[in-house]
Design a protein around this motif. Structure first.
Motif, PDB file in Angstrom:
ATOM      1  N   GLY A  84      15.177  17.840  88.920  1.00 42.31           N
ATOM      2  CA  GLY A  84      14.517  18.550  90.007  1.00 42.31           C
ATOM      3  C   GLY A  84      14.486  20.056  89.839  1.00 42.31           C
ATOM      4  N   HIS A  85      15.257  20.598  88.891  1.00 40.17           N
ATOM      5  CA  HIS A  85      15.285  22.042  88.668  1.00 40.17           C
ATOM      6  C   HIS A  85      14.017  22.523  87.971  1.00 40.17           C
ATOM      7  N   LEU A  86      13.496  23.643  88.441  1.00 39.82           N
ATOM      8  CA  LEU A  86      12.374  24.306  87.795  1.00 39.82           C
ATOM      9  C   LEU A  86      12.946  25.281  86.762  1.00 39.82           C
ATOM     10  N   VAL A  87      12.470  25.201  85.516  1.00 40.51           N
ATOM     11  CA  VAL A  87      12.994  26.029  84.426  1.00 40.51           C
ATOM     12  C   VAL A  87      11.856  26.647  83.628  1.00 40.51           C
ATOM     13  N   VAL A  88      12.177  27.733  82.913  1.00 41.54           N
ATOM     14  CA  VAL A  88      11.219  28.301  81.977  1.00 41.54           C
ATOM     15  C   VAL A  88      11.045  27.343  80.808  1.00 41.54           C
ATOM     16  N   CYS A  89       9.867  27.384  80.214  1.00 43.31           N
ATOM     17  CA  CYS A  89       9.604  26.545  79.049  1.00 43.31           C
ATOM     18  C   CYS A  89       8.560  27.245  78.193  1.00 43.31           C
ATOM     19  N   GLY A  90       8.344  26.733  77.011  1.00 43.85           N
ATOM     20  CA  GLY A  90       7.362  27.336  76.139  1.00 43.85           C
ATOM     21  C   GLY A  90       6.794  26.339  75.155  1.00 43.85           C
ATOM     22  N   CYS A  91       5.793  26.814  74.442  1.00 41.96           N
ATOM     23  CA  CYS A  91       5.123  26.012  73.438  1.00 41.96           C
ATOM     24  C   CYS A  91       4.742  26.944  72.286  1.00 41.96           C
ATOM     25  N   VAL A  92       4.878  26.454  71.074  1.00 46.82           N
ATOM     26  CA  VAL A  92       4.521  27.223  69.893  1.00 46.82           C
ATOM     27  C   VAL A  92       3.881  26.284  68.875  1.00 46.82           C
ATOM     28  N   ALA A  93       2.933  26.788  68.124  1.00 42.81           N
ATOM     29  CA  ALA A  93       2.311  26.027  67.043  1.00 42.81           C
ATOM     30  C   ALA A  93       2.792  26.596  65.721  1.00 42.81           C
ATOM     31  N   ILE A  94       3.137  25.716  64.814  1.00 49.30           N
ATOM     32  CA  ILE A  94       3.477  26.096  63.438  1.00 49.30           C
ATOM     33  C   ILE A  94       2.337  25.545  62.589  1.00 49.30           C
ATOM     34  N   ARG A  95       1.517  26.436  62.108  1.00 49.52           N
ATOM     35  CA  ARG A  95       0.294  26.033  61.425  1.00 49.52           C
ATOM     36  C   ARG A  95       0.522  25.927  59.924  1.00 49.52           C
ATOM     37  N   GLY A  96       0.103  24.797  59.348  1.00 50.04           N
ATOM     38  CA  GLY A  96       0.165  24.598  57.908  1.00 50.04           C
ATOM     39  C   GLY A  96       1.554  24.786  57.348  1.00 50.04           C
ATOM     40  N   GLY A  97       2.525  24.053  57.860  1.00 53.12           N
ATOM     41  CA  GLY A  97       3.915  24.167  57.411  1.00 53.12           C
ATOM     42  C   GLY A  97       4.076  23.859  55.936  1.00 53.12           C
ATOM     43  N   ASP A  98       5.309  23.636  55.513  1.00 54.07           N
ATOM     44  CA  ASP A  98       5.611  23.389  54.101  1.00 54.07           C
ATOM     45  C   ASP A  98       4.770  22.269  53.502  1.00 54.07           C
ATOM     46  N   ASP A  99       4.483  21.252  54.307  1.00 55.44           N
ATOM     47  CA  ASP A  99       3.710  20.121  53.800  1.00 55.44           C
ATOM     48  C   ASP A  99       2.225  20.230  54.151  1.00 55.44           C
ATOM     49  N   GLY A 100       1.800  21.382  54.705  1.00 53.24           N
ATOM     50  CA  GLY A 100       0.409  21.590  55.066  1.00 53.24           C
ATOM     51  C   GLY A 100       0.041  21.077  56.445  1.00 53.24           C
ATOM     52  N   SER A 101       0.991  20.481  57.153  1.00 50.86           N
ATOM     53  CA  SER A 101       0.720  19.919  58.473  1.00 50.86           C
ATOM     54  C   SER A 101       0.924  20.945  59.577  1.00 50.86           C
ATOM     55  N   ASP A 102       0.137  20.804  60.630  1.00 51.63           N
ATOM     56  CA  ASP A 102       0.333  21.586  61.844  1.00 51.63           C
ATOM     57  C   ASP A 102       1.354  20.878  62.716  1.00 51.63           C
ATOM     58  N   ARG A 103       2.187  21.680  63.375  1.00 47.58           N
ATOM     59  CA  ARG A 103       3.143  21.151  64.342  1.00 47.58           C
ATOM     60  C   ARG A 103       2.949  21.875  65.659  1.00 47.58           C
ATOM     61  N   LEU A 104       3.247  21.178  66.730  1.00 50.44           N
ATOM     62  CA  LEU A 104       3.230  21.766  68.059  1.00 50.44           C
ATOM     63  C   LEU A 104       4.567  21.434  68.710  1.00 50.44           C
ATOM     64  N   ASP A 105       5.260  22.471  69.155  1.00 47.58           N
ATOM     65  CA  ASP A 105       6.591  22.299  69.747  1.00 47.58           C
ATOM     66  C   ASP A 105       6.572  22.705  71.213  1.00 47.58           C
ATOM     67  N   PHE A 106       7.108  21.842  72.054  1.00 45.71           N
ATOM     68  CA  PHE A 106       7.352  22.154  73.455  1.00 45.71           C
ATOM     69  C   PHE A 106       8.861  22.301  73.595  1.00 45.71           C
ATOM     70  N   TYR A 107       9.310  23.368  74.270  1.00 43.11           N
ATOM     71  CA  TYR A 107      10.751  23.614  74.330  1.00 43.11           C
ATOM     72  C   TYR A 107      11.208  24.143  75.682  1.00 43.11           C
ATOM     73  N   VAL A 108      12.483  23.879  75.951  1.00 46.51           N
ATOM     74  CA  VAL A 108      13.183  24.468  77.095  1.00 46.51           C
ATOM     75  C   VAL A 108      14.406  25.165  76.519  1.00 46.51           C
ATOM     76  N   PRO A 109      14.567  26.462  76.794  1.00 47.49           N
ATOM     77  CA  PRO A 109      15.709  27.194  76.248  1.00 47.49           C
ATOM     78  C   PRO A 109      17.036  26.708  76.852  1.00 47.49           C
TER      79      PRO A 109
END
Length: 194
Positions: A84-109
């Motif tokens: 029920g707690h409201l918290v900060v969160c974020g999202c970041v894209a890692i484009r073309g990583g080591d294997d050439g793939s894109d990643r999308l990360d959703f996170y809560v600190p």
């Protein structure tokens, strides 16, 4: 009184991140956008902002797009935890990583999680929270229904720890992170355990 939803409180953004990291596939803006849109809806993220040095009420929202990710690096908002707690969160894209793939990360600190009273260490040999893992896995499953991805992993700073080819289509027997592994149109979740 401090709140885990305050953007300007640097302590909320400290301590690392509990993440849902999704391997989207080869570099493709349209696929990243589809997963980003589905993810933010599945996580019910409130707001989309480019800065953390101002509260949302003190800045204008930005579009929830691949272009905004490229411009700001991270997109920030607020999400409601299963507690029920409201918290900060974020999202970041890692484009073309080591294997050439894109990643999308959703996170809560972790700093915000601590302020929300989430028990984050229970003596297991890895750092985590079953409550958060299950919540992030559910978000991943809902995202997958709208925008499939190659692999999802859940846990503390899991981004880049493994790629879709690593599990070879099977869940590892022992896992210190959770896996969301597509098998056809179905997403199978294997929780972290040892």
């Amino acid at each position: 009184m401090t709140s885990p939803a305050d953007f300007r409180d640097r302590a909320n953004w400290s301590g690392g991140y509990h993440e849902l990291a999704m391997e989207v596939g080869s570099r493709d803006d349209a696929r990243v956008q589809a997963v980003l849109s589905a993810l933010r809806s599945a996580a019910d993220v409130r707001g989309c902002f480019g800065r953390t040095d101002r509260e949302p009420e003190e800045q204008g929202p930005v579009p929830c797009t691949v272009g905004s990710l490229a411009e700001f690096g991270h997109l920030h908002g607020r999400a409601r935890l299963p507690t029920g707690h409201l918290v900060v969160c974020g999202c970041v894209a890692i484009r073309g990583g080591d294997d050439g793939s894109d990643r999308l990360d959703f996170y809560v600190p972790v700093g915000a999680l601590e302020r929300a009273g989430i028990a984050y260490w229970d003596g297991r040999p890895f750092f985590g929270s079953d409550v958060l893992d299950d919540w992030l896995a559910a978000i991943g499953a809902e995202t997958f229904k709208r925008a499939p991805f190659s692999l999802g992993v859940v846990g503390f700073e899991v981004s880049g720890r493994t790629g879709a080819s690593t599990p070879a289509g099977r869940l590892p027997r022992t896992r210190d992170i959770g896996y969301l592994l597509p098998q056809g149109d179905v997403l199978r979740y294997g929780a972290a355990h040892t």
